[in-house]
Design a protein around this motif. Structure first.
Motif, PDB file in Angstrom:
ATOM      1  N   PRO A 192      44.283  24.137  33.858  1.00  0.00           N
ATOM      2  CA  PRO A 192      45.007  24.375  32.283  1.00  0.00           C
ATOM      3  C   PRO A 192      45.780  25.820  32.931  1.00  0.00           C
ATOM      4  O   PRO A 192      45.109  26.648  33.695  1.00  0.00           O
ATOM      5  N   SER A 193      46.825  26.245  31.240  1.00  0.00           N
ATOM      6  CA  SER A 193      47.007  27.737  31.446  1.00  0.00           C
ATOM      7  C   SER A 193      45.735  28.144  30.743  1.00  0.00           C
ATOM      8  O   SER A 193      45.760  29.683  30.286  1.00  0.00           O
ATOM      9  N   LYS A 194      45.186  27.889  30.012  1.00  0.00           N
ATOM     10  CA  LYS A 194      43.921  28.524  29.121  1.00  0.00           C
ATOM     11  C   LYS A 194      42.872  28.068  29.677  1.00  0.00           C
ATOM     12  O   LYS A 194      42.058  27.644  29.411  1.00  0.00           O
ATOM     13  N   ILE A 195      42.332  29.642  30.218  1.00  0.00           N
ATOM     14  CA  ILE A 195      41.240  29.757  30.408  1.00  0.00           C
ATOM     15  C   ILE A 195      40.270  30.525  30.121  1.00  0.00           C
ATOM     16  O   ILE A 195      40.646  31.268  29.343  1.00  0.00           O
ATOM     17  N   SER A 196      38.709  30.784  30.221  1.00  0.00           N
ATOM     18  CA  SER A 196      38.271  31.717  29.671  1.00  0.00           C
ATOM     19  C   SER A 196      37.571  32.166  30.241  1.00  0.00           C
ATOM     20  O   SER A 196      37.486  34.093  29.800  1.00  0.00           O
ATOM     21  N   GLY A 197      37.821  32.122  31.823  1.00  0.00           N
ATOM     22  CA  GLY A 197      37.357  33.557  33.071  1.00  0.00           C
ATOM     23  C   GLY A 197      38.555  33.904  33.988  1.00  0.00           C
ATOM     24  O   GLY A 197      39.478  33.426  32.979  1.00  0.00           O
ATOM     25  N   PRO A 198      38.365  34.148  34.553  1.00  0.00           N
ATOM     26  CA  PRO A 198      39.280  34.566  35.849  1.00  0.00           C
ATOM     27  C   PRO A 198      40.045  33.429  36.015  1.00  0.00           C
ATOM     28  O   PRO A 198      39.834  32.820  36.258  1.00  0.00           O
ATOM     29  N   PHE A 199      41.486  34.761  36.621  1.00  0.00           N
ATOM     30  CA  PHE A 199      42.408  32.943  36.641  1.00  0.00           C
ATOM     31  C   PHE A 199      42.335  32.962  38.528  1.00  0.00           C
ATOM     32  O   PHE A 199      42.076  31.409  38.538  1.00  0.00           O
ATOM     33  N   ALA A 200      41.705  33.945  38.832  1.00  0.00           N
ATOM     34  CA  ALA A 200      41.655  33.274  40.367  1.00  0.00           C
ATOM     35  C   ALA A 200      39.979  34.690  40.689  1.00  0.00           C
ATOM     36  O   ALA A 200      39.354  35.612  40.370  1.00  0.00           O
ATOM     37  N   VAL A 201      38.808  34.201  42.103  1.00  0.00           N
ATOM     38  CA  VAL A 201      38.004  34.563  42.580  1.00  0.00           C
ATOM     39  C   VAL A 201      38.339  34.840  43.771  1.00  0.00           C
ATOM     40  O   VAL A 201      38.273  34.137  44.548  1.00  0.00           O
ATOM     41  N   ASP A 202      38.468  36.467  44.682  1.00  0.00           N
ATOM     42  CA  ASP A 202      38.630  36.515  46.484  1.00  0.00           C
ATOM     43  C   ASP A 202      37.501  36.668  46.689  1.00  0.00           C
ATOM     44  O   ASP A 202      36.397  37.010  46.414  1.00  0.00           O
ATOM     45  N   VAL A 203      36.980  36.102  47.208  1.00  0.00           N
ATOM     46  CA  VAL A 203      35.948  35.307  47.830  1.00  0.00           C
ATOM     47  C   VAL A 203      35.545  35.708  50.151  1.00  0.00           C
ATOM     48  O   VAL A 203      35.393  35.446  50.555  1.00  0.00           O
ATOM     49  N   SER A 204      37.264  36.868  49.930  1.00  0.00           N
ATOM     50  CA  SER A 204      38.148  36.118  50.898  1.00  0.00           C
ATOM     51  C   SER A 204      36.267  37.470  52.501  1.00  0.00           C
ATOM     52  O   SER A 204      36.751  37.259  53.446  1.00  0.00           O
ATOM     53  N   GLY A 205      35.948  38.699  51.317  1.00  0.00           N
ATOM     54  CA  GLY A 205      34.658  39.194  52.211  1.00  0.00           C
ATOM     55  C   GLY A 205      33.645  38.226  52.774  1.00  0.00           C
ATOM     56  O   GLY A 205      32.632  38.984  52.808  1.00  0.00           O
ATOM     57  N   GLU A 206      33.499  37.518  52.015  1.00  0.00           N
ATOM     58  CA  GLU A 206      32.107  36.398  52.380  1.00  0.00           C
ATOM     59  C   GLU A 206      32.298  35.619  53.628  1.00  0.00           C
ATOM     60  O   GLU A 206      33.274  34.912  54.109  1.00  0.00           O
ATOM     61  N   GLU A 207      31.540  35.175  53.591  1.00  0.00           N
ATOM     62  CA  GLU A 207      30.941  34.432  55.250  1.00  0.00           C
ATOM     63  C   GLU A 207      31.017  33.138  54.109  1.00  0.00           C
ATOM     64  O   GLU A 207      30.425  33.194  53.220  1.00  0.00           O
ATOM     65  N   PRO A 208      31.771  31.955  54.707  1.00  0.00           N
ATOM     66  CA  PRO A 208      32.422  32.076  56.354  1.00  0.00           C
ATOM     67  C   PRO A 208      33.599  32.478  56.011  1.00  0.00           C
ATOM     68  O   PRO A 208      34.289  32.210  57.463  1.00  0.00           O
ATOM     69  N   TRP A 209      34.369  32.368  55.206  1.00  0.00           N
ATOM     70  CA  TRP A 209      35.354  33.252  54.699  1.00  0.00           C
ATOM     71  C   TRP A 209      36.080  34.013  55.532  1.00  0.00           C
ATOM     72  O   TRP A 209      37.814  34.327  56.113  1.00  0.00           O
ATOM     73  N   ARG A 210      35.343  35.113  55.271  1.00  0.00           N
ATOM     74  CA  ARG A 210      36.088  36.410  56.314  1.00  0.00           C
ATOM     75  C   ARG A 210      35.618  35.879  58.056  1.00  0.00           C
ATOM     76  O   ARG A 210      37.027  35.979  58.033  1.00  0.00           O
ATOM     77  N   SER A 211      35.172  35.174  58.647  1.00  0.00           N
ATOM     78  CA  SER A 211      35.522  35.186  59.955  1.00  0.00           C
ATOM     79  C   SER A 211      36.272  33.799  59.953  1.00  0.00           C
ATOM     80  O   SER A 211      37.071  34.109  61.535  1.00  0.00           O
ATOM     81  N   LEU A 212      36.649  32.772  59.079  1.00  0.00           N
ATOM     82  CA  LEU A 212      37.693  32.080  59.658  1.00  0.00           C
ATOM     83  C   LEU A 212      39.191  32.134  58.836  1.00  0.00           C
ATOM     84  O   LEU A 212      39.591  32.121  59.618  1.00  0.00           O
ATOM     85  N   GLY A 213      39.021  33.324  58.429  1.00  0.00           N
ATOM     86  CA  GLY A 213      40.679  34.122  58.232  1.00  0.00           C
ATOM     87  C   GLY A 213      41.210  35.501  59.317  1.00  0.00           C
ATOM     88  O   GLY A 213      42.406  35.271  59.305  1.00  0.00           O
ATOM     89  N   LYS A 214      40.363  35.094  60.382  1.00  0.00           N
ATOM     90  CA  LYS A 214      40.692  36.061  61.434  1.00  0.00           C
ATOM     91  C   LYS A 214      40.779  35.236  63.023  1.00  0.00           C
ATOM     92  O   LYS A 214      41.432  34.045  62.964  1.00  0.00           O
TER      93      LYS A 214
END
Length: 137
Positions: free
Chosen positions: A115-137
């Protein structure tokens, strides 16, 4: 109801809220505080070659992405696929995803989130965390 207080249901291209970020442009047609669609967000995005959206989640929102032109590499957790014109993906809320345009031309896609009405953040960046940091390379 006066014209100023009437619901915003028709949106001409020039009425979209344009957000320019490095390597990408978002044209927001409907989102919280913009338009009359309280149950969903609608955006058209363009990504230049080499750019993309870093690994992230939408903790309270489901998302559907539909490619209009070009192609992009789309990650859904640890799985990646190339999405081309006419392809789509459903991303359940809270699932890590990201994309990058690895082609020589721009990629244009539509995204609908709900939905568009939410109580928390729109998005949470996890690109600096593993395994995402390594997958993005």
């Amino acid at each position: 109801m006066s014209p100023d207080s009437s619901p915003r249901r028709f949106v001409a291209a020039h009425e979209a809220e344009v957000e320019r970020l490095e390597g990408k442009t978002h044209h927001w047609y409907f989102k919280e505080g913009l338009g009359d669609a309280e149950s969903m967000v609608f955006v058209r995005a363009r990504i230049v070659p080499g750019a993309g959206h870093a690994f992230h989640t939408h903790p309270e929102m489901d998302e559907i992405i539909y490619v209009l032109e070009g192609a992009m590499t789309q990650w859904l957790e640890k799985e990646k696929r190339e999405l081309r014109r006419g392809d789509s993906i459903f991303v359940p809320r809270g699932v890590v995803h990201g994309c990058v345009n690895e082609t020589a031309t721009e990629c244009e896609f539509l995204a609908v989130l709900s939905p568009s009405k939410i109580s928390g953040p729109f998005a949470v960046d996890v690109s600096g965390e593993e395994p995402w940091r390594s997958l993005g390379k």
